[in-house]
Design a protein around this motif. Structure first.
Motif, PDB file in Angstrom:
ATOM      1  N   UNK A 146       7.613   1.236 -48.902  1.00  0.00           N
ATOM      2  CA  UNK A 146       8.126   1.959 -47.974  1.00  0.00           C
ATOM      3  C   UNK A 146       6.961   2.954 -47.579  1.00  0.00           C
ATOM      4  N   UNK A 147       6.344   3.976 -48.772  1.00  0.00           N
ATOM      5  CA  UNK A 147       5.784   5.051 -48.557  1.00  0.00           C
ATOM      6  C   UNK A 147       4.121   4.470 -47.481  1.00  0.00           C
ATOM      7  N   UNK A 148       3.953   3.337 -48.136  1.00  0.00           N
ATOM      8  CA  UNK A 148       3.240   2.681 -47.185  1.00  0.00           C
ATOM      9  C   UNK A 148       3.131   2.457 -45.880  1.00  0.00           C
ATOM     10  N   UNK A 149       3.825   1.846 -45.315  1.00  0.00           N
ATOM     11  CA  UNK A 149       4.768   1.754 -44.220  1.00  0.00           C
ATOM     12  C   UNK A 149       5.405   2.634 -43.438  1.00  0.00           C
ATOM     13  N   UNK A 150       5.572   4.083 -43.981  1.00  0.00           N
ATOM     14  CA  UNK A 150       5.592   4.909 -42.980  1.00  0.00           C
ATOM     15  C   UNK A 150       4.442   5.554 -42.498  1.00  0.00           C
ATOM     16  N   UNK A 151       3.052   5.379 -43.577  1.00  0.00           N
ATOM     17  CA  UNK A 151       2.028   5.876 -43.846  1.00  0.00           C
ATOM     18  C   UNK A 151       1.129   4.856 -42.967  1.00  0.00           C
ATOM     19  N   UNK A 152       1.335   3.578 -42.668  1.00  0.00           N
ATOM     20  CA  UNK A 152       1.173   3.084 -41.262  1.00  0.00           C
ATOM     21  C   UNK A 152       1.454   3.106 -40.063  1.00  0.00           C
ATOM     22  N   UNK A 153       2.915   3.558 -40.119  1.00  0.00           N
ATOM     23  CA  UNK A 153       2.751   4.018 -38.706  1.00  0.00           C
ATOM     24  C   UNK A 153       2.835   5.483 -37.959  1.00  0.00           C
ATOM     25  N   UNK A 154       2.701   6.805 -38.829  1.00  0.00           N
ATOM     26  CA  UNK A 154       2.806   7.610 -38.260  1.00  0.00           C
ATOM     27  C   UNK A 154       0.553   8.075 -38.517  1.00  0.00           C
ATOM     28  N   UNK A 155       0.996   7.868 -39.501  1.00  0.00           N
ATOM     29  CA  UNK A 155      -1.270   8.135 -40.065  1.00  0.00           C
ATOM     30  C   UNK A 155      -1.737   7.245 -40.554  1.00  0.00           C
ATOM     31  N   UNK A 156      -1.942   6.042 -39.830  1.00  0.00           N
ATOM     32  CA  UNK A 156      -3.098   5.165 -40.206  1.00  0.00           C
ATOM     33  C   UNK A 156      -4.061   5.079 -40.768  1.00  0.00           C
ATOM     34  N   UNK A 157      -4.804   6.610 -40.360  1.00  0.00           N
ATOM     35  CA  UNK A 157      -6.324   6.582 -40.310  1.00  0.00           C
ATOM     36  C   UNK A 157      -6.454   8.500 -41.363  1.00  0.00           C
TER      37      UNK A 157
END
Length: 795
Positions: A461-472
């Motif tokens: 879930x944390x990785x999906x949120x990161x990819x969605x909000x701040x992928x770089x």
């Protein structure tokens, strides 16, 4: 790759190593602060002039050559920027500070600093004297002299300006007529907001556009160079209005460059949606990755040992007590200033306000809120009020009155938000974290020590949120601020996986000693005894470590804990006992039960470190490889983690990469080579598959089944979206447990796959595959225990 610049590793030295770094596949170098700083500084965060490139690093010409060298290799350069504070250690080195001291509150320079002029009748308290003022005047330790800026006051090597009209007075009269008040450093009175509690670092008011314009000079100038790729903003939470400052800095550097913030986020805390940033520097990823790999069975055994030795106090209690201590001590000037302002607004006294304000400041579960503009902070603020109101012996109506007053005044709100961050940092991370040792590695920057293992689903879930909000965003492992390096923390995961055995080893070693060396370190000595637990864990997880390094670390840790010795009142006997303990433990870690235990967990920790490295290199974002990475780093808190880097050795290891594979290197015990090969392979993979790792990429959790399914972290990086048919990279890492069973199956996306960790190993088709086969890459060869990265080859 993060490069820690020092006078011994300056711009020219960095430029000379770019060829080696580029060979590894690194895309950017990330420089520690480049602005003019205190001469000889080993870190550069003590900035003295934001408009000039640091002279003892090579100055503007040296930086230009480094940028040119990076451009020639197609590399970008990210710079660490420090807008929150400046050094006032030497007044003559800081022009705004010098002018503020000379001219007082009416000078333009005074706009730079957050000074409570009213509290002292228009004087800045400068607490730098080694004895009370009258005593130093009587002894002739304060004199007048001629400097490069005219007549000045001198106290030893320290120089201070003289106000107009006081140049020809005698010393005693002149001292009394300045816009500053010289004071003994032990005098608690302060009226300048600082970086936490450091007197030599004064906070800067970049909420004023004129100040921000000067502070941002170097990033503005750097935009003229093609290699300049972005900025990392140091301690963004110290700013009065972070959002507005970041908007201004974004305008300065442009939309095309990266903008990161050093921001410690709590579990589940999002960045304010209005911030124009690419993300944080990634401490939260350290936490979620290591908690996901931590053996769930470890908690019971580790807590049993800790509760037997510490009296059973929870971390929450330790954290709360530590916050109360720092608010009443080092942060009291800031706390009292705010309490007085609130009392004035309520027409009451500061003593009436303090209990409610104290309760609120101790009840926040993160560094700060971002009111009035961040709507998510509204709920956080209300939770703070509820928690504060429910505290025993706290008047709920008083809390509500104080909260309402803060909330309805932008000035008070900003000041409270600038207070909670230091309270959390100094009380929690710099004090309570050195009092809590069930597993010391959980007490890391941005960590949540009372959370042990987390479900694998929470990791995804944390990785999906990161990819969605701040992928770089950045992904950290070891930084200049981590309390222990990634290698030490990986070994701690292995220690936890053998927690029951560890408890027996601790008891055996302690039972064989009459005393650790001092009553404060006695086994039954209460919380002070926790330093022995820290010492034993460190002797095992940071091995090889000599007694001097370990002793220095234990003394610093004990001073931070502020229980049995302190920074301001060191206990020589206690500290001698700590150094004696260090010698005993270094000896014990070389032979005997402690050494045997260390021998068993080290290869497990090395494999865990490779798993963490694989996650860092493949999760949404991009890895911040600390200087000398990807080698295994076994360092402790600064200054231990800021030592010289053996670049020749790193270069020699990189030269071996083309003829090596990660699995074989690991099997041969060559940890540095295994880590370097894995890093080079994955960085090259990222360049071949940019669509799987960029802002438009996807992240897909791969389903695991079977008895050991909860031990498996498996995911795919996709060429956009979160569907399996777009998968081009698969990552599999298993938890670090006492029973690392592979009785699980993973649903591999369709396609033909090859191993990145084992040369010439291939999987002909996807579908449901046995974990044991995947980790061996189905080629009859052993892989890295618990680690595999696969690349799709049929598309």
């Amino acid at each position: 790759m993060r490069l820690q610049l020092t006078p011994d590793f300056a711009f020219a030295d960095a430029a000379s190593r770019l060829a080696t770094i580029a060979t590894l596949g690194v895309s950017h170098v990330y420089l520690s602060p480049i602005a003019e700083a205190v001469t000889g500084s080993r870190h550069g965060y003590d900035v003295t002039d934001h408009t000039r490139v640091r002279s003892d690093l090579g100055g503007e010409a040296g930086l230009e050559r480094l940028l040119d060298a990076a451009e020639e290799r197609g590399m970008g350069v990210i710079v660490d920027h420090v807008p929150n504070h400046v050094s006032v250690e030497r007044a003559e080195l800081n022009a705004p500070w010098w002018e503020t001291l000379r001219g007082g509150p009416d000078t333009d320079a005074a706009l730079w600093f957050d000074i409570d002029w009213q509290a002292t009748g228009g004087k800045v308290i400068v607490a730098k004297l080694g004895a009370p003022l009258d005593e130093m005047l009587d002894d002739g330790d304060i004199v007048m002299g001629d400097g490069d800026r005219g007549r000045e006051l001198r106290v030893g090597d320290l120089r201070f300006p003289l106000a107009a009209g006081t140049e020809h007075l005698d010393v005693r009269d002149a001292v009394g007529r300045q816009h500053y008040r010289l004071a003994f450093w032990r005098d608690p009175a302060r009226n300048v907001r600082r970086f936490f509690t450091i007197d030599d670092l004064a906070a800067v008011c970049v909420e004023h556009a004129a100040v921000a314009h000067v502070v941002d000079t170097l990033p503005r100038n750097l935009t003229a160079h093609a290699a300049f790729a972005g900025v990392r903003v140091d301690h963004v939470d110290g700013l009065a209005d972070p959002g507005s400052y970041l908007e201004g800095l974004r305008d300065v550097i442009g939309e095309e460059r990266l903008l990161f913030v050093e921001k410690i986020v709590a579990t589940g805390e999002p960045l304010p949606t209005g911030w124009p940033v690419d993300g944080t520097t990634g401490y939260e990823q350290v936490t979620v990755a290591e908690h996901a790999l931590l053996d769930p069975a470890a908690e019971e055994h580790l807590m049993r040992v800790w509760e037997r030795r510490s009296g059973g106090r929870s971390f929450a209690d330790l954290d709360d007590a530590a916050r109360a201590e720092v608010l009443a001590d080092g942060l009291d000037p800031d706390f009292d200033r705010l309490a007085t302002a609130i009392a004035d607004a309520l027409a009451t006294t500061a003593s009436e306000v303090r209990p409610a304000l104290d309760a609120m400041t101790r009840s926040i579960d993160r560094y700060r809120t971002y009111l009035p503009d961040d709507t998510a902070s509204e709920q956080v603020f209300e939770r703070v009020v509820e928690r504060a109101s429910s505290r025993p012996d706290t008047d709920g109506s008083a809390v509500r009155a104080v909260a309402d007053t803060i909330r309805t005044s932008d000035g008070l709100l900003a000041r409270w938000q600038q207070l909670t961050g230091p309270a959390v940092a100094k009380g929690g991370e710099d004090r309570a974290f050195y009092r809590w040792f069930p597993l010391a590695s959980l007490c890391e920057v941005g960590g949540d020590p009372e959370r042990f293992s987390i479900p694998v689903a929470e990791f995804h879930a944390a990785q999906l949120a990161r990819q969605s909000a701040h992928p770089t965003a950045m992904l950290a492992e070891t930084t200049h601020d981590t309390k222990r390096s990634g290698g030490v923390r990986a070994r701690s995961l292995a220690l936890a996986a053998h927690a029951e055995e560890w408890g027996a080893v601790v008891d055996t070693w302690l039972d064989g000693r009459d005393s650790p060396g001092h009553p404060a370190l006695d086994r039954d000595g209460g919380l002070g005894a926790g330093i022995v637990d820290l010492a034993m864990q460190t002797a095992v997880t940071a091995r090889p470590i000599d007694a001097v390094r370990l002793g220095d670390y234990l003394v610093k840790s004990a001073r931070e804990a502020d229980l049995i010795t302190t920074w301001t009142a060191p206990d020589d006997e206690v500290e001698a006992a700590l150094r004696s303990l260090a010698h005993a433990l270094v000896d014990a870690a070389s032979s005997g039960p402690l050494a045997d235990f260390a021998d068993r967990i080290e290869p497990i920790g090395d494999a865990a470190g490779l798993g963490l490295l694989a996650l860092q290199l493949t999760c949404p974002g991009f890895a911040d490889l600390y200087q000398g990475s990807p080698r295994r780093l076994l360092t402790l808190v600064d200054p231990d983690n800021r030592g010289e880097v053996d670049w020749d050795s790193i270069a020699a290891t990189i030269e071996r990469v083309p003829t090596a594979d990660a699995a074989t290197a690991h099997a041969d015990g060559d940890v540095d080579l295994a880590r370097t090969v894995l890093t080079e392979r994955i960085l090259r993979l990222r360049r071949r598959r940019p669509e799987a790792f960029g802002a438009g990429a996807g992240y897909l959790e791969l389903q695991a089944s079977g008895p050991d399914a909860e031990k498996v972290i498996a995911f795919a990086r996709t060429d956009g979206g979160n569907a399996g048919d777009g998968a081009s990279v698969v990552v599999i890492v298993t938890r670090v447990t006492n029973d690392p069973g592979n009785d699980a199956e993973v649903e591999l996306p369709a396609g033909t796959w090859r191993s990145v960790t084992v040369d010439d190993a291939a999987i002909e088709q996807g579908g449901r595959r046995r974990l044991a086969d995947l980790l061996g890459a189905s080629a009859g060869r052993s892989g890295i225990p618990g680690v595999e990265v696969l690349e799709r080859t049929d598309r």
